[in-house]
Write a protein that holds these residues in place. Sequence first.
Motif, PDB file in Angstrom:
ATOM      1  N   PRO A 187     -38.722  49.741 -70.373  1.00  6.96           N
ATOM      2  CA  PRO A 187     -38.959  50.450 -69.120  1.00  6.96           C
ATOM      3  C   PRO A 187     -39.079  49.582 -67.757  1.00  6.96           C
ATOM      4  N   GLY A 188     -37.813  49.005 -67.420  1.00  6.48           N
ATOM      5  CA  GLY A 188     -37.625  48.103 -66.276  1.00  6.48           C
ATOM      6  C   GLY A 188     -37.615  46.651 -66.737  1.00  6.48           C
ATOM      7  N   GLY A 189     -37.194  45.761 -65.844  1.00  4.59           N
ATOM      8  CA  GLY A 189     -37.141  44.466 -65.970  1.00  4.59           C
ATOM      9  C   GLY A 189     -38.783  43.756 -65.935  1.00  4.59           C
ATOM     10  N   LYS A 190     -39.548  44.349 -65.258  1.00  6.06           N
ATOM     11  CA  LYS A 190     -40.991  43.795 -64.993  1.00  6.06           C
ATOM     12  C   LYS A 190     -41.658  43.599 -66.291  1.00  6.06           C
ATOM     13  N   SER A 191     -41.307  44.509 -67.122  1.00  8.04           N
ATOM     14  CA  SER A 191     -42.173  44.638 -68.399  1.00  8.04           C
ATOM     15  C   SER A 191     -41.828  43.431 -69.392  1.00  8.04           C
ATOM     16  N   GLY A 219     -42.277  32.793 -55.772  1.00  7.07           N
ATOM     17  CA  GLY A 219     -41.609  33.446 -56.520  1.00  7.07           C
ATOM     18  C   GLY A 219     -42.136  34.664 -56.977  1.00  7.07           C
ATOM     19  N   TYR A 220     -41.507  35.409 -57.841  1.00  8.53           N
ATOM     20  CA  TYR A 220     -41.797  36.802 -58.055  1.00  8.53           C
ATOM     21  C   TYR A 220     -43.300  36.622 -58.474  1.00  8.53           C
ATOM     22  N   PRO A 221     -44.147  37.521 -57.709  1.00  6.58           N
ATOM     23  CA  PRO A 221     -45.547  37.329 -58.192  1.00  6.58           C
ATOM     24  C   PRO A 221     -46.067  37.745 -59.567  1.00  6.58           C
ATOM     25  N   ILE A 222     -45.354  38.461 -60.133  1.00  4.44           N
ATOM     26  CA  ILE A 222     -45.912  38.928 -61.220  1.00  4.44           C
ATOM     27  C   ILE A 222     -45.898  37.990 -62.466  1.00  4.44           C
ATOM     28  N   TYR A 223     -45.192  36.817 -62.125  1.00  2.49           N
ATOM     29  CA  TYR A 223     -45.194  35.480 -63.232  1.00  2.49           C
ATOM     30  C   TYR A 223     -46.650  35.166 -63.089  1.00  2.49           C
ATOM     31  N   GLU A 224     -47.092  34.716 -62.062  1.00  2.00           N
ATOM     32  CA  GLU A 224     -48.412  34.099 -62.016  1.00  2.00           C
ATOM     33  C   GLU A 224     -49.552  34.958 -62.306  1.00  2.00           C
ATOM     34  N   PHE A 258     -37.684  30.595 -65.334  1.00  2.00           N
ATOM     35  CA  PHE A 258     -36.614  30.242 -64.411  1.00  2.00           C
ATOM     36  C   PHE A 258     -36.010  31.557 -63.863  1.00  2.00           C
ATOM     37  N   ASN A 259     -35.767  31.376 -62.732  1.00  2.00           N
ATOM     38  CA  ASN A 259     -35.127  32.757 -61.850  1.00  2.00           C
ATOM     39  C   ASN A 259     -33.972  32.002 -61.209  1.00  2.00           C
ATOM     40  N   ASN A 260     -32.860  31.877 -61.777  1.00  2.00           N
ATOM     41  CA  ASN A 260     -31.866  31.521 -60.883  1.00  2.00           C
ATOM     42  C   ASN A 260     -31.421  32.817 -60.325  1.00  2.00           C
ATOM     43  N   SER A 281     -35.815  33.342 -68.830  1.00  3.40           N
ATOM     44  CA  SER A 281     -34.593  33.216 -67.713  1.00  3.40           C
ATOM     45  C   SER A 281     -34.512  34.783 -67.099  1.00  3.40           C
ATOM     46  N   ASP A 282     -35.020  34.753 -65.832  1.00  2.12           N
ATOM     47  CA  ASP A 282     -35.226  36.107 -65.125  1.00  2.12           C
ATOM     48  C   ASP A 282     -33.949  36.299 -64.302  1.00  2.12           C
ATOM     49  N   GLU A 283     -32.955  37.293 -64.994  1.00  2.24           N
ATOM     50  CA  GLU A 283     -31.627  37.175 -64.208  1.00  2.24           C
ATOM     51  C   GLU A 283     -31.657  38.518 -63.569  1.00  2.24           C
ATOM     52  N   ALA A 284     -32.500  38.960 -62.932  1.00  2.00           N
ATOM     53  CA  ALA A 284     -32.488  40.244 -61.848  1.00  2.00           C
ATOM     54  C   ALA A 284     -31.225  40.562 -60.957  1.00  2.00           C
ATOM     55  N   TYR A 285     -30.858  39.335 -60.357  1.00  2.00           N
ATOM     56  CA  TYR A 285     -30.003  39.166 -59.304  1.00  2.00           C
ATOM     57  C   TYR A 285     -28.769  38.790 -59.895  1.00  2.00           C
ATOM     58  N   TYR A 291     -33.383  41.222 -68.416  1.00  2.00           N
ATOM     59  CA  TYR A 291     -32.164  41.939 -67.639  1.00  2.00           C
ATOM     60  C   TYR A 291     -32.695  43.311 -67.107  1.00  2.00           C
ATOM     61  N   THR A 292     -32.398  43.699 -65.946  1.00  2.00           N
ATOM     62  CA  THR A 292     -32.616  44.836 -65.240  1.00  2.00           C
ATOM     63  C   THR A 292     -31.290  45.617 -64.575  1.00  2.00           C
ATOM     64  N   PHE A 293     -31.543  47.173 -64.620  1.00  2.00           N
ATOM     65  CA  PHE A 293     -30.626  47.968 -64.282  1.00  2.00           C
ATOM     66  C   PHE A 293     -30.795  47.943 -62.649  1.00  2.00           C
ATOM     67  N   TRP A 350     -35.747  54.359 -61.784  1.00  3.13           N
ATOM     68  CA  TRP A 350     -35.422  54.748 -63.134  1.00  3.13           C
ATOM     69  C   TRP A 350     -36.065  54.025 -64.255  1.00  3.13           C
ATOM     70  N   ARG A 351     -36.414  52.893 -63.806  1.00  2.00           N
ATOM     71  CA  ARG A 351     -37.293  51.927 -64.818  1.00  2.00           C
ATOM     72  C   ARG A 351     -36.756  51.874 -65.863  1.00  2.00           C
ATOM     73  N   LEU A 352     -35.590  50.925 -65.795  1.00  2.00           N
ATOM     74  CA  LEU A 352     -34.804  50.360 -67.176  1.00  2.00           C
ATOM     75  C   LEU A 352     -34.244  49.115 -67.089  1.00  2.00           C
TER      76      LEU A 352
HETATM   77  N1  PLP Z   1     -37.458  39.578 -61.201  1.00  2.00           N
HETATM   78  C1  PLP Z   1     -37.412  39.614 -60.100  1.00  2.00           C
HETATM   79  C2  PLP Z   1     -37.013  38.067 -59.423  1.00  2.00           C
HETATM   80  C3  PLP Z   1     -37.457  40.653 -59.115  1.00  2.00           C
HETATM   81  O1  PLP Z   1     -37.266  40.124 -57.879  1.00  2.00           O
HETATM   82  C4  PLP Z   1     -37.687  41.805 -59.479  1.00  2.00           C
HETATM   83  C5  PLP Z   1     -37.762  42.885 -58.846  1.00  2.00           C
HETATM   84  O2  PLP Z   1     -37.884  42.833 -57.634  1.00  2.00           O
HETATM   85  C6  PLP Z   1     -37.765  42.149 -60.923  1.00  2.00           C
HETATM   86  C7  PLP Z   1     -37.929  40.966 -61.764  1.00  2.00           C
HETATM   87  C8  PLP Z   1     -38.138  43.304 -61.603  1.00  2.00           C
HETATM   88  O3  PLP Z   1     -37.471  44.305 -61.306  1.00  2.00           O
HETATM   89  P1  PLP Z   1     -37.529  45.681 -62.100  1.00  2.00           P
HETATM   90  O4  PLP Z   1     -38.976  45.793 -62.976  1.00  2.00           O
HETATM   91  O5  PLP Z   1     -37.286  46.788 -61.144  1.00  2.00           O
HETATM   92  O6  PLP Z   1     -36.449  45.645 -63.103  1.00  2.00           O
END
Ligand code: PLP
Length: 440
Positions: free
Chosen positions: A100-104, A126-131, A173-175, A205-209, A235-237, A246-248
Amino acid sequence: MGERKLASRLDRLGTETAYSVAAEARALASKGKTIYPFHIGDFDIKTPPHIIEAAKHYLDEGKTGYCDAAGIPCLREALAEEITSTRGVTYDKDEVSVQPGGKSVIGKFLQVCMEDGDEVLYPSPGYPIYESQINFLGGVAVPYAFKDTGNSIELDMDKFSKLFTPQTKVVIFNNYQNPFGYASHETELREIAALCVKHNVWVLSDEAYFDLVFDGTPKSIVAQPGMKERSVILYTFSKSFSMTGWRLGAAIGPKDVIAQINKLNSNQEACTNHFVQFAGYTALTSPLSIVHINSVRDTLLRRRNLLVEKLNEVPGFTAYTPAAAFYVMVNVTKAMEMVGVKRGDLESFRKKILGETGVSFCTREHFGAPLDGERVQYVRFAFSGVDTKVIEDATAALKTFMQNFLAPESKCFDATNSAHAKLSGAFERDGLLVSGGATV
Ligand code: PLP
């Protein structure tokens, strides 16, 4: 009733503080102030109609029940094909877990691959959820830094390579990085991968972008030797298909890791929304989606170029051009000095600019705890939710405000000058701009 106590582990859980900036901006807007919203990386671009239509269709068709914890087979197959064709490494559907989203993926990956007390290298800012998740789940968060070379931002490879210890078990790692929009080139990917193999660590490997890279073909670190077997792709949509709400998303990686992530799915959300998964299948397989992604990238490119150009006309602001994503990190070290905010007090600077100009942004502090000795001061402008008119108006408001703080002789400001040369000699002599290899 005796004293009610909440679990102490919650003390280690962070959040996305960007949302409190959004709330503050909303409160000001409700009092009639014009707000220019650059704080959150959400879109003003709608999900394309073919995906919305697909969701409606699948709802009508009754795709409303529980489904497989790993995700519906056709979506997992489509994801495996997408990753195989774009990353140059072969995957099959058993290496895909729908989320349900990339974050999870972040927390689930850490729950599967990190033991208590393991050291985890992660980017900061970096994306704050890592820490947040490393600390919450009992790991030891070890940030790695970027450096400001004076005309660009780079990963500080020298420092990064020295952070590995026998306790290092995971690297995040977040390229195509949030917040710097930084892209590692092929040689750097090879060096990072070689370090990960040498130290035998797991890699997220966070490939959100991945689909929002402005120049050249995007590259994944999983294609480097020895990486597929140790890496999980986030991976995120959300970004590619403008589907943030949509959380996918999906976790894609070695079968044994994915099987455990599937078990976590069944314990947590049971499954990702049934009809949303089918809409995701349409998103991945319809040719119309390619048209959408290309048009989003073009729109973002126009915004990026305008925003960087205009921010560099604001006295005290220095912006470099990001290679990917939709964020510009702006060096405001000089600007803070000009308005009389002391270095390190980014929050006061943010509030002052918001109150005076209505321009709302996040600061470096919203992207992890600042590192020891960090001197360059940054704020982040997200340009996914603002059109070119908002960019023009906001930067004009900033320029007008900051011009009040120029020394008298430099008030007739020459926008064609470089960002560094635009302030009075007095400021330059003060040596306030910290760049030239300073760690940020
Ligand atoms: N990773 C990075 C680097 C992000 O910036 C984000 C959202 O901003 C996410 C992951 C998570 O995105 P989502 O949960 O919407 O897939």
